[in-house]
Design an enzyme around this catalytic site. Structure first.
Site, short mmCIF file in Angstrom:
data_model
loop_
_atom_site.label_atom_id
_atom_site.label_comp_id
_atom_site.label_asym_id
_atom_site.label_seq_id
_atom_site.Cartn_x
_atom_site.Cartn_y
_atom_site.Cartn_z
N LEU A 57 101.04 63.72 57.50
CA LEU A 57 99.68 63.33 57.80
C LEU A 57 98.87 62.06 57.59
CD1 LEU A 57 97.93 67.22 57.44
CD2 LEU A 57 98.96 65.83 59.68
N GLY A 58 99.65 61.29 56.71
CA GLY A 58 99.21 59.78 56.44
C GLY A 58 99.11 58.91 57.55
N GLN A 59 98.71 57.74 57.37
CA GLN A 59 98.75 56.76 58.56
C GLN A 59 100.20 56.31 59.04
OE1 GLN A 59 97.33 53.00 57.83
NE2 GLN A 59 98.35 52.71 55.88
N LEU A 60 101.28 56.46 58.09
CA LEU A 60 102.62 56.14 58.43
C LEU A 60 103.24 57.29 59.02
CD1 LEU A 60 103.89 54.54 55.02
CD2 LEU A 60 103.05 53.47 56.69
N ASP A 81 103.44 68.53 56.07
CA ASP A 81 102.45 68.13 54.94
C ASP A 81 102.09 69.40 54.29
OD1 ASP A 81 100.65 66.70 53.42
OD2 ASP A 81 100.86 65.06 54.81
N ILE A 82 101.11 69.48 53.52
CA ILE A 82 100.52 70.51 52.75
C ILE A 82 99.29 70.82 53.12
CG2 ILE A 82 102.26 70.10 50.40
CD1 ILE A 82 99.73 69.01 49.14
N TYR A 188 103.81 54.69 40.06
CA TYR A 188 104.40 54.44 41.57
C TYR A 188 105.62 53.48 41.85
CZ TYR A 188 103.97 53.46 46.60
OH TYR A 188 104.17 53.33 47.99
N LYS A 192 109.61 54.43 42.72
CA LYS A 192 110.08 53.73 43.89
C LYS A 192 111.47 53.08 43.41
CE LYS A 192 107.39 55.33 47.30
NZ LYS A 192 108.37 55.97 48.25
#
Length: 360
Positions: A57-60, A81-82, A188, A192
């Site tokens: 649900l994010g932009q990506l 998504d959650i 973060y 990664k």
């Protein structure tokens, strides 16, 4: 008792079978760039693949799902998504609840939806992660462990992006090569680097088809998220709404960025590329769009907002930005699988201004 297929899948089963039958006739399709590329099919030899997108649900995720559904068929791309989706999201194609911390549920999604490829976007970004390290460890590391194990168990292709945040103050900053020292200073970034190394390990140890790209700051006309590079999104919204913007980075802070359509293009190219095009010692590539400073962005925006007022008040995010690359060296991506970006700074600013002006 036989497991009932999801409603959307039962309703459209004939359409999906027909679409798959027609699509398997050719193993070459157009890539998001200007060339064509020979593709590898999924484990069963069928084309198109069935794709699960986590953190969708994010932009990506939302933008990638839109483009993949054009290529593979609406019902072959499952967004997850959650959070409860909007009616618009539900109308656009299949959606499923997926908590990446629940590995049994992830297995059931893969089996029930007959998934071939996973695109794993679930993560807490840099600034948000620093405020809740415990949660970031769970989502970014434990959640990724679950995803890579599921992909190993079901022989799935896995794409999980990395970030400029995977580099640190001891990395060369201009340009930053694909292979160099990585000692990030944010949870973060640490998570990664873990994604990159564990993905490579599972590729060499178990044959998991892991692929990754180090994304620069991703910009769009959508609502800003919780990243350090999001000043370059906030500024458009604030200037259009109030004519002013207070920037949380110094005006001379140069960072690599990429416009969302270019980011989606790169993701699809890396996801679809035949394994033979990848460097034998590389599963993670840098991709570079454009690099600019807040001052350079403001100068370009003044073509549309000549009276805009910008002040600079660096906060804790400045310390993060000071450890990140200024320019990513993406020579290998351009050479190995023909990556190229389409948007420079003027073209991107023009398009964002036009999109936001229409929506206000």
């Amino acid at each position: 008792m036989q497991l009932m297929k999801p409603l959307w899948r039962r309703i459209s089963s004939q359409l999906v079978v027909s679409f798959r039958s027609q699509s398997r006739a050719s193993s070459t399709i157009s890539d998001p760039g200007s060339s064509t590329r020979t593709l590898v099919s999924n484990a069963e030899g069928d084309w198109p693949p069935r794709v699960l997108i986590t953190g969708g649900l994010g932009q990506l995720g939302s933008n990638l799902a839109k483009e993949l559904r054009k290529r593979y068929g609406v019902n072959n791309v499952v967004l997850s998504d959650i959070m409860k989706p909007t009616q618009k999201i539900l109308a656009n194609g299949p959606y499923a609840y997926a908590d990446v911390l629940d590995v049994k549920h992830l297995h059931s999604l893969v089996v029930n939806y007959n998934i071939d490829w996973v695109v794993h976007f679930s993560a807490l970004l840099s600034a948000i992660g620093e405020k809740d390290v415990t949660r970031a460890l769970k989502v970014n590391i434990e959640g990724y462990h679950n995803i890579v194990e599921v992909c190993k168990s079901h022989n799935l292709r896995l794409f999980c992006p990395s970030t400029i945040g995977a580099f640190g103050p001891s990395s060369p900053r201009n340009p930053t090569p694909d292979v160099t020292i990585q000692r990030p200073r944010t949870i973060y970034g640490v998570s990664k680097v873990h994604v990159e190394l564990l993905g490579e390990y599972y590729y060499y140890k178990y044959g998991v088809d892991f692929r990754s790209l180090r994304f620069p700051g991703v910009l769009s006309a959508g609502a800003p998220g919780g990243g350090t590079t999001d000043y370059a999104v906030h500024i458009f919204h604030d200037v259009i709404r109030t004519g002013e913007y207070k920037c949380f980075l110094r005006e001379d802070t140069r960072l690599p960025m990429i416009y969302l359509p270019d980011c989606t293009k790169a993701t699809i190219m890396a996801l679809e590329a035949h394994p033979s095009v990848f460097h034998p010692e590389m599963r993670t590539y840098n991709i570079q769009g454009i690099s600019f400073t807040p001052a350079e962005l403001v100068e370009e925006m003044r073509k549309y907002f000549p009276n805009m007022k910008v002040t600079y008040e660096p906060d804790e995010r400045q310390a993060i930005a000071d450890t990140w690359p200024e320019v990513l060296d993406d020579t290998n991506a351009r050479a190995d699988w023909n990556w190229s970006h389409d948007y420079d700074l003027p073209k991107m600013v023009k398009e964002i201004v036009e999109k936001l002006s229409k929506s206000t």
